[in-house]
Structure formats: structure tokens, C-alpha cells
Enzyme design. Structure first.
Site, mmCIF file in Angstrom:
data_model
loop_
_atom_site.group_PDB
_atom_site.id
_atom_site.type_symbol
_atom_site.label_atom_id
_atom_site.label_comp_id
_atom_site.label_asym_id
_atom_site.label_seq_id
_atom_site.Cartn_x
_atom_site.Cartn_y
_atom_site.Cartn_z
ATOM 1 N N GLY A 199 0.789 -1.236 -0.019
ATOM 2 C CA GLY A 199 -0.146 -0.054 0.096
ATOM 3 C C GLY A 199 0.952 1.237 0.030
ATOM 4 O O GLY A 199 1.934 1.472 0.873
ATOM 5 N N GLY A 206 3.493 -6.804 5.164
ATOM 6 C CA GLY A 206 3.445 -7.823 4.198
ATOM 7 C C GLY A 206 4.759 -7.660 3.284
ATOM 8 O O GLY A 206 5.493 -8.442 3.055
ATOM 9 N N SER A 257 3.574 2.788 6.059
ATOM 10 C CA SER A 257 2.192 2.266 5.928
ATOM 11 C C SER A 257 1.248 3.254 6.883
ATOM 12 O O SER A 257 1.554 3.658 7.850
ATOM 13 C CB SER A 257 2.009 0.780 6.964
ATOM 14 O OG SER A 257 0.907 0.647 7.243
ATOM 15 N N ASP A 280 -1.215 2.670 8.080
ATOM 16 C CA ASP A 280 -2.136 1.987 9.220
ATOM 17 C C ASP A 280 -1.517 2.013 10.803
ATOM 18 O O ASP A 280 -2.011 1.794 11.819
ATOM 19 C CB ASP A 280 -2.228 0.446 8.948
ATOM 20 C CG ASP A 280 -3.022 0.076 7.655
ATOM 21 O OD1 ASP A 280 -3.616 1.056 7.190
ATOM 22 O OD2 ASP A 280 -2.621 -0.872 6.920
ATOM 23 N N GLY A 300 -7.135 1.299 8.267
ATOM 24 C CA GLY A 300 -5.976 0.752 9.425
ATOM 25 C C GLY A 300 -6.147 -0.909 9.402
ATOM 26 O O GLY A 300 -5.612 -1.173 10.366
ATOM 27 N N ARG A 301 -7.032 -1.457 8.452
ATOM 28 C CA ARG A 301 -6.857 -2.803 8.522
ATOM 29 C C ARG A 301 -7.125 -3.307 9.964
ATOM 30 O O ARG A 301 -8.044 -2.912 10.740
ATOM 31 C CB ARG A 301 -5.697 -3.649 8.109
ATOM 32 C CG ARG A 301 -5.415 -3.384 6.420
ATOM 33 C CD ARG A 301 -4.392 -3.894 5.967
ATOM 34 N NE ARG A 301 -2.948 -3.778 6.541
ATOM 35 C CZ ARG A 301 -2.090 -4.511 6.172
ATOM 36 N NH1 ARG A 301 -2.075 -5.233 5.135
ATOM 37 N NH2 ARG A 301 -0.920 -4.053 6.878
ATOM 38 N N HIS A 354 -9.593 6.125 -0.115
ATOM 39 C CA HIS A 354 -8.231 6.219 -0.571
ATOM 40 C C HIS A 354 -7.714 7.702 -0.433
ATOM 41 O O HIS A 354 -6.556 8.079 -0.529
ATOM 42 C CB HIS A 354 -8.279 5.854 -1.880
ATOM 43 C CG HIS A 354 -7.817 4.235 -2.160
ATOM 44 N ND1 HIS A 354 -8.856 3.539 -1.888
ATOM 45 C CD2 HIS A 354 -6.945 3.722 -2.029
ATOM 46 C CE1 HIS A 354 -8.549 2.335 -1.693
ATOM 47 N NE2 HIS A 354 -7.045 2.396 -1.858
ATOM 48 N N GLN A 364 2.592 32.014 12.700
ATOM 49 C CA GLN A 364 3.069 30.697 13.284
ATOM 50 C C GLN A 364 2.140 30.493 14.536
ATOM 51 O O GLN A 364 2.143 29.245 14.921
ATOM 52 C CB GLN A 364 4.533 30.771 13.660
ATOM 53 C CG GLN A 364 5.452 30.854 12.310
ATOM 54 C CD GLN A 364 6.717 31.323 12.860
ATOM 55 O OE1 GLN A 364 7.844 30.519 13.141
ATOM 56 N NE2 GLN A 364 7.177 32.549 12.812
HETATM 57 P P1 ADP Z 1 1.875 -4.176 2.690
HETATM 58 O O1 ADP Z 1 3.428 -4.118 2.546
HETATM 59 O O2 ADP Z 1 1.313 -2.814 2.493
HETATM 60 O O3 ADP Z 1 1.421 -4.696 3.898
HETATM 61 P P2 ADP Z 1 0.869 -6.410 1.072
HETATM 62 O O4 ADP Z 1 0.650 -7.128 2.281
HETATM 63 O O5 ADP Z 1 0.139 -6.201 0.126
HETATM 64 O O6 ADP Z 1 1.228 -4.949 1.404
HETATM 65 O O7 ADP Z 1 2.378 -6.867 0.481
HETATM 66 C C1 ADP Z 1 3.075 -6.185 -0.617
HETATM 67 C C2 ADP Z 1 3.808 -7.356 -1.398
HETATM 68 O O8 ADP Z 1 4.928 -7.882 -0.620
HETATM 69 C C3 ADP Z 1 3.051 -8.484 -1.826
HETATM 70 O O9 ADP Z 1 2.389 -8.261 -2.932
HETATM 71 C C4 ADP Z 1 3.887 -9.513 -2.111
HETATM 72 O O10 ADP Z 1 4.770 -9.188 -3.145
HETATM 73 C C5 ADP Z 1 5.086 -9.342 -0.999
HETATM 74 N N1 ADP Z 1 4.886 -10.146 0.025
HETATM 75 C C6 ADP Z 1 4.088 -10.215 1.026
HETATM 76 N N2 ADP Z 1 4.089 -11.286 1.780
HETATM 77 C C7 ADP Z 1 4.881 -12.007 1.295
HETATM 78 C C8 ADP Z 1 5.578 -13.411 1.607
HETATM 79 N N3 ADP Z 1 4.906 -14.068 2.547
HETATM 80 N N4 ADP Z 1 6.244 -13.722 0.790
HETATM 81 C C9 ADP Z 1 6.822 -13.300 -0.396
HETATM 82 N N5 ADP Z 1 6.319 -11.917 -0.805
HETATM 83 C C10 ADP Z 1 5.536 -11.632 0.179
#
Ligand code: ADP
Length: 751
Positions: A15, A110, A154, A156, A199-200, A288, A644
């Protein structure tokens, strides 16, 4: 570049979040200063794992003019390819073929989970590629391991291991702007709005948004409400209406759940309110928009500090063996194993699904718990059915005004009443108090104060009043204690009240943040945003001319405001009052800027604190730069002056105001409440600090604090805005401590 120069790749993933650009800029420029080479991976992990590699060298100018741009110029993506082992193998091959084994990943949990996996699998992936003949044994040997540095990006703010993530503060601003706008229309029509906040599974944005927006009810995932919550919510909303409120706002986190684990949706909340209260209720989903807009000053600072730290670690010879997460704790940049933070994040996810919200709250940490407690206390703070006043406390303001003062008084009044504390406004400061300019503040008196500029309570001029006169005034008016809002004048008054036998709270509220004992104060963040926005306007005049902008900040003898403005605005030079600067220094700064113009620079922001540079006025400083620049740039001034001190408070200031107020009320109602305390934020936590302890950080005679934690940060601002080789100060700094800056908890684990 030497053949051994560190080659560092940076990517943004998952994100998007405001100020990711500021982080990319900081990583790239720091790597260049450290003598390394920087590469940008485009479109998240797809730029490495997708069918086409998208990995390009990044030079100094490639990251120009992006500090104030939202989103990410590198692009971001959710990469399916990288989730597959084959994709990660391709990614490893491409990095090795480009002689890169240092990677900075800016993203959420992620993205960072993916980064850790990549780190752990790297030796295997490389070995597989050798076996398949896609890499040579010598390549594999040269890049035997991958350095991974994670930067939390992020909105969140759900990642353990940091107080704040990049983007959170800007998202909060979008949310609070939306609530402010809804309040205006809702109150015209006496409507109720139910606002869904992103914020998931994390309730940070909802809880912080509810406090700062002055919402009337909030639902967050970490605190599933009691089974009878619909009745309780409707009772609270109805009670608020009968107490005089013209509208109601309910904030619902997108991940909110009840105790059975079932989602609580905005539609369900609206139906409940309409059915039970008959209120006209509307849903608002900013969606968004929360990710959009320009990054706030706070986010630019977070991003610059984290990006700088990541760049330094990545480019240094002492790179850490394990994957690391950079974070912010209070005023410090921290580094900790990424796997620990992700393990904690995983545990939070697990506990969330089993409904163990106490466990989730514990893992989210003390600052989060304090935030939740403040948001719950604020929405429950209704006029008590039966008034039992156990303490009457005067609240007064001394010295300059600061945005957020009204928000603090509102929170004092609202939180005080249910705790038996009756607040009384004293106009004209301590002197006004002795003159009897005192009136009770009721629940309704402070309606709408959360977002108001200035101070409704008339400030005093810090006139010295004898202790006996104050004691007499308190006795005469049956007042038990005093809360003083302000900066140094408030501290000076409090010093006079020591030992008089009644409780005194100093609530730091000054744009200068020059108060002893607390890392920041109510008002500083608003001023910072205002000055930076003004400087941006000149930046946006375009690059047809080369410009040098001199911005003058308030802040008296304290370098906080100019230094942080410098980082957020991308200043080539910050003149803070703590530094001795000679006319020669200024001449060489001007010449350096002229040289940079020769090398392609189009804008040079210079920030001066109002009391930096002795007697030299900003006009004179402009002339000195004009002469030193020998016509290579045109001069502009940004002198926000009194503006200010005005303007509405930023969300961060409203939040701090409420947290300080809650801390004050808790202390005032505790049996130990005698003497003087300061509500302070230290290490990211708000606490009541006894005067004796604060005094150690105060030079009362000179009217300045002694702990100048920001002083080391000016060099970061300058490193990110001055090309390598143009400043001997920066050369020395990088040579002295290649892996980190002087004062921080940035300790590189043995690698
Ligand atoms: P965020 O970073 O915002 O939490 P995501 O959860 O969508 O977003 O993760 C972003 C990207 O990171 C995913 O599309 C993927 O390419 C990679 N990713 C996330 N989890 C994994 C995983 N367990 N193994 C490999 N790549 C991952």
C-alpha cells in the site's frame, strides 16, 4: 565510483503512503554521501521478480523535488511473482547480475515479510542459480548474503517496533480534515455521521482520529465493545445531544469487531442509530483520500530520519548480518531485528483471530494503550448526572499562544468533570487569578474547541505575582490547584509557585517546544506544518529561476523549530541558536550554494531560528547570500512571523493536548498530587514529571533547556540537501561515523 563502492537498491512496496518519496530521497542521497551507488527498483517487487526487470541507477537529481510529493515515484505494487519462489530466484539473479546485495524495502508488514523471506532464502536461491548456470560461482561467492533493511511505510501504523510509520501522520490529517468538514455540515442539520477509517486490523488511525476530531464514539479492533454496546453507544450519543451538542460523529475502524469476532460495519452502526434514536444518519468513507495529499511535516521528518539511517547502514562496511527494521522511539531512531517485529505482528494477527484483545493491546505497546485509554475516556466524558466536585482547579495561559491550547482546555474540562474536577478559567494569567477574573467552565462551554485556533482563555504576560497573593486568591475563591498552559512563561510562573502547598501542573503549549523535560509541546507540530507549507509555496513557483529561500522560524533560543523545519523542508543549511556562526561561515555557505547551482541545483532552502545569528537580521542574511551567490540565484524570504502562533491545531497537536490533559487530570485526582509537575512526552510516552526532575533540564536564568536532542539532526537535513563533496562538515561527519549519527540508539549489531 570505486569498484568496491556499496551498491544499494531501494524499493517501495504494498500500500502506498505519503512521504515514501521522502524516504527514497533520504536513502539515495545518504548512500551517495557514503560513497556508494544507489538503484531504484520500480513497481515494488515486480521490478525484480516480474517478467521484465526494472532496476535503474538513481543519481542525486533523480530524487530532486520529491520531498513534498505524496505517493511514490518508484511506483509500488502487490507482486504475485515475488510470492513464488521462482520469482524470488529471478529477483536474486537480477540483483547479483547488477552486483547488488544490499536492499532497503519501504513498506508495510506484508512487504517486510517478503523482504525477510528473501533474506533468509538468498543463499539457497543463489546456489540454485549457480547450479542452473545462471550465475557463476564467483558471483555467488561475492554476494553470499543479502543485507535487508526494512523501513516501515504504512498509513495503518500497525507494525510493532516503531512508534510511527511513514504516512500515518498524513493519513490522520486527511481523516481529521474530513471529520472537521463533516462536523460543520452535521451541526447545521443536527445530523449524525458514521465515518469509516482505514487501518486494517489496527485501530491507531480510528482512535487518534476520534480524539483529534472530537468524535463522540469510536470502535476499534483492539477493544471489541461489550455485548450491550449498541445501547451504550446510543445512550452516550443521546446524552451528548441533550447536553447541548448539535451533531454526533461516530468513528468506526475498518477492522472493528464485536466480541464474537463479527465485523461491525458502518452500515450496521447507522441502522442502529436510526432505529434507536431516530437521528438522520449519514455514512462517510474517506477511503483512498486517506493515502493522498502532500505529506505532512511530521511524515517528512520520520521518512528522512529513517531513510537516512537505512542508507547509512546499507552503505557502511559494518552492515548487519540479520535483516533489520528501522523505527522511531520517542526522539530516537532505533534498529532491531526485523524477524522480531514480524513475529510480534504475526502474534497480534493470531490473537486478533482468537479474540484475545487484551493480548493484542499488550503487544501494541504502552503508547498505543495510552492512546486507546484517552480515546475511550474522551468519548465517555459526558456531564455526570449528579455533580460531585472534589477539586476546583484554575486553568490559565501565560505568554504566547499556541495552536491546540483550546483542545487542551476542552479535554481538561471534559475529562475533569466525571472525575469530580471542576475547571475554572482564569483570564489574564496568574495576575488575573489574583484579581478574581475567574469563571467556571462547563461541559458545554468547550463545545467545538478541539479545532479552534488561538486561546479562548485570555493569556497573561507572565507578570510576577507574590506567592502570598496567589495563596490568598485560591483560598478566597475556594480553588485547590492550578494548571498553567504555555512555554517558558508558564514554567517561570510555576517556579514561583513551588512549595506553596497546592498542586500545580504545567502543560507545555508553545510552538517553540523549548520547554524543559518534554520532547515536544502542544503547538509545535502545527507551526512546523505551517512554515513548511509556506516554504513549499515558493518551491512550487517552479524551476524557471534558481531560488534561494530564507525561512525564519520562531522558537526563541531553541533550535527545535528551525532544525525540524529544515528536515521537513529539505534545507541546505539550518542556523540554530545553539550554534555559533561567523560571517565567514555564512559567506562559505552562500558560495557552496552557488557551486551547487553550477552542478544543477534549482532551489536552496535556508532556515534560521529567529534568535540564531546574533544581531544579524533576516534581511541582512539575504543580502549576504545574495552577494555570496554572485547572481546565481534570486533571493526570497519566508517570514511567517505571528502567523506561526495562529491557525488551527494539527491532529498531532490535538492528540498531544488530549494526552497531556488526561495525564493532568489523573495526577490532580491522585492522592499524591502536591507540588509542581509537568505533563511531558518522553520516549513516546506521556507522564507527569516532578519539577525537581524537570529542573535538571532547565537553565532558568537563561530561559532555555539544556537537553537539545535535536542538535544532531541538522546535519541530516544538510546531508540530504547538499551534494556530496560540497561541504567539508558533511565529509567529516560521514568519515567520523560512517554507520550512524552521533546521538541515537542506532547501534549496529555485529555482522
Ligand atoms: P503491505 O506491505 O502494505 O502490507 P502487502 O501485504 O500487499 O502490502 O504486501 C506487498 C507485497 O509484498 C506482496 O504483493 C508481495 O509481493 C510481497 N509479500 C507479502 N508477503 C509475502 C510473503 N509471505 N512472501 C513473499 N512475498 C510477500
Amino acid at each position: 565510483m570505486s569498484p568496491s563502492a556499496a551498491r544499494v537498491a531501494v524499493l517501495t512496496s504494498g500500500g502506498d503512503a505519503q512521504a515514501m518519496n521522502a524516504a527514497v530521497r533520504a536513502v539515495v542521497r545518504t548512500v551517495l554521501h557514503a560513497g556508494g551507488e544507489a538503484f531504484g527498483v520500480h513497481e515494488g517487487y515486480d521490478g525484480l521478480a516480474g517478467p521484465e526487470a526494472d532496476l535503474r541507477p538513481l543519481g542525486w537529481d533523480d530524487v530532486s523535488r520529491i520531498l513534498d510529493r505524496g505517493g511514490t515515484v518508484l511506483g509500488t505494487a502487490r507482486s504475485e511473482a515475488f510470492r513464488q519462489r521462482e520469482g524470488r530466484r529471478r529477483a536474486a539473479i537480477r540483483l547479483v547480475q547488477n552486483r547488488i546485495d544490499r536492499l532497503v524495502v519501504i513498506g508495510g508488514d506484508g512487504s517486510l515479510t517478503g523482504a525477510l523471506r528473501f533474506h533468509d532464502e538468498w543463499p539457497e536461491l543463489v546456489a540454485d542459480a549457480v547450479e542452473a548456470g545462471e550465475l557463476t560461482a564467483s558471483q555467488a561467492q561475492q554476494h553470499a548474503r543479502l543485507t535487508v533493511l526494512g523501513v516501515p511505510g504504512s498509513i495503518d501504523n500497525d507494525l510493532p517496533g516503531t512508534d510511527v510509520a511513514i504516512g500515518t501522520d498524513s493519513a490522520l490529517r486527511q481523516i481529521v480534515d474530513a471529520i472537521d468538514a463533516l462536523e460543520a455540515t452535521a451541526s447545521s442539520h443536527q445530523r449524525t455521521f458514521v465515518v469509516e477509517v482505514m487501518g486494517r486490523n489496527c485501530g491507531y488511525l480510528a482512535a487518534a482520529g476520534a480524539i483529534a476530531g472530537g468524535a463522540d464514539y469510536v470502535l476499534v479492533p483492539e477493544a471489541p465493545p461489550e455485548p450491550q454496546w449498541p445501547e451504550q453507544m446510543c445512550e452516550l450519543l443521546a446524552a451528548g445531544r441533550s447536553a447541548g451538542r448539535r451533531n454526533s460523529v461516530v468513528v468506526v475502524a475498518e477492522g472493528a469487531r464485536d466480541r464474537q469476532g463479527d465485523p461491525i460495519t458502518v452500515a450496521a452502526v447507522r441502522a442502529l442509530i436510526e432505529d434507536r434514536l431516530g437521528d438522520e444518519t449519514r455514512i462517510s468513507v474517506p477511503g483512498h483520500v486517506q493515502r493522498g495529499g502532500t505529506p505532512s511535516a511530521g511524515d517528512r521528518i520520520t521518512a528522512s530520519l529513517l531513510g537516512h539511517a537505512a542508507g547509512r547502514l546499507a552503505a557502511t562496511g559494518r552492515r548487519p548480518a540479520d535483516a533489520q527494521l528501522l523505527g522511531i522511539r520517542g526522539t530516537e531512531v532505533t534498529i532491531a531485528p526485523l524477524r522480531d517485529a514480524l513475529r510480534a505482528a504475526g502474534r497480534i494477527a493470531e490473537l486478533s483471530t482468537t479474540g484475545d484483545s487484551a493480548g493484542v493491546r499488550a503487544l501494541r505497546g504502552a503508547a498505543f494503550k495510552d492512546l486507546l485509554a484517552t480515546s475511550t475516556a474522551m468519548v465517555r466524558a459526558l456531564p455526570p448526572a449528579r455533580r460531585e466536585v472534589t477539586r476546583r482547579i484554575a486553568v490559565l495561559v501565560e505568554g504566547d499562544l499556541a495552536p491546540g491550547m483550546n483542545a487542551a482546555v476542552r479535554a481538561l474540562v471534559r475529562l475533569g468533570l466525571p472525575a469530580g474536577v471542576q475547571l475554572l478559567r482564569a483570564d489574564g494569567g496568574l495576575l488575573g487569578l489574583t484579581q478574581g477574573r475567574v469563571e467556571p467552565l462547563e461541559w458545554k462551554s468547550v463545545c467545538g474547541w478541539a479545532s479552534q485556533a488561538g486561546s479562548q482563555i485570555i493569556a497573561g504576560d507572565a507578570v510576577a505575582v507574590g506567592g502570598a497573593a496567589v495563596v490568598e486568591a485560591l483560598q478566597r475563591q475556594a480553588i485547590d490547584g492550578i494548571v498553567i498552559l504555555g512555554g517558558w512563561p508558564a514554567f517561570a510562573q510555576a517556579a514561583r509557585l513551588e512549595g506553596l502547598g497546592f498542586p500545580v501542573v504545567v502543560l507545555p503549549a508553545t510552538i517553540a517546544a523549548d520547554v524543559p523535560g518534554s520532547a515536544s509541546s502542544v503547538g509545535a507540530d502545527s507551526a512546523l506544518n505551517w512554515i513548511v507549507t509556506n516554504a513549499d509555496r515558493i518551491r512550487h513557483l517552479g524551476t524557471s529561476q534558481v531560488r534561494c529561500v530564507i525561512a525564519e522560524t520562531a522558537g526563541r533560543t531553541c533550535g527545535y523549530l528551525p532544525t525540524l523545519t529544515g528536515i521537513a523542508g529539505g534545507a541546505v543549511r539550518v542556523y540554530a541558536p545553539e550554534e555559533d556562526v561567523t560571517a565567514d561561515d555564512i559567506r562559505s555557505d552562500a558560495r557552496r550554494l552557488a557551486d551547487s547551482v553550477g552542478a544543477g541545483q534549482r532551489l536552496g532552502l535556508v532556515v534560521r531560528g529567529e534568535q540564531a545569528l546574533g544581531e544579524l537580521t533576516t534581511d541582512e542574511l539575504c543580502r549576504a547570500f545574495d552577494e555570496g551567490g554572485e547572481g546565481r540565484f534570486t533571493m526570497h524570504q519566508v517570514v511567517p512571523g505571528q502567523t506561526q502562533f495562529g491557525g488551527g491545531p494539527s491532529p498531532a497537536d490535538r492528540l498531544l493536548a488530549a494526552q497531556f490533559a488526561r495525564c493532568a487530570v489523573v495526577w490532580l485526582t491522585s492522592p499524591m498530587s502536591t507540588g509542581v509537575v509537568v505533563t511531558a512526552i518522553r520516549g513516546g510516552l506521556v507522564e507527569a514529571v516532578p519539577w525537581d526532575e524537570v529542573r535538571g533540564d532547565a537553565d532558568l536564568a537563561a530561559g532555555r533547556r539544556t537537553d537539545t536532542w535535536w542538535a544532531d539532526l541538522a546535519v541530516i537535513s544538510e546531508a540530504l540537501s547538499n551534494r556530496p563533496g560540497t561541504s567539508s562538515r558533511l565529509r567529516d561527519e560521514f568519515a567520523r561515523s560512517p554507520g550512524g549519527f552521533a546521538r541515537s540508539s542506532l547501534v549496529v549489531p555485529a555482522g
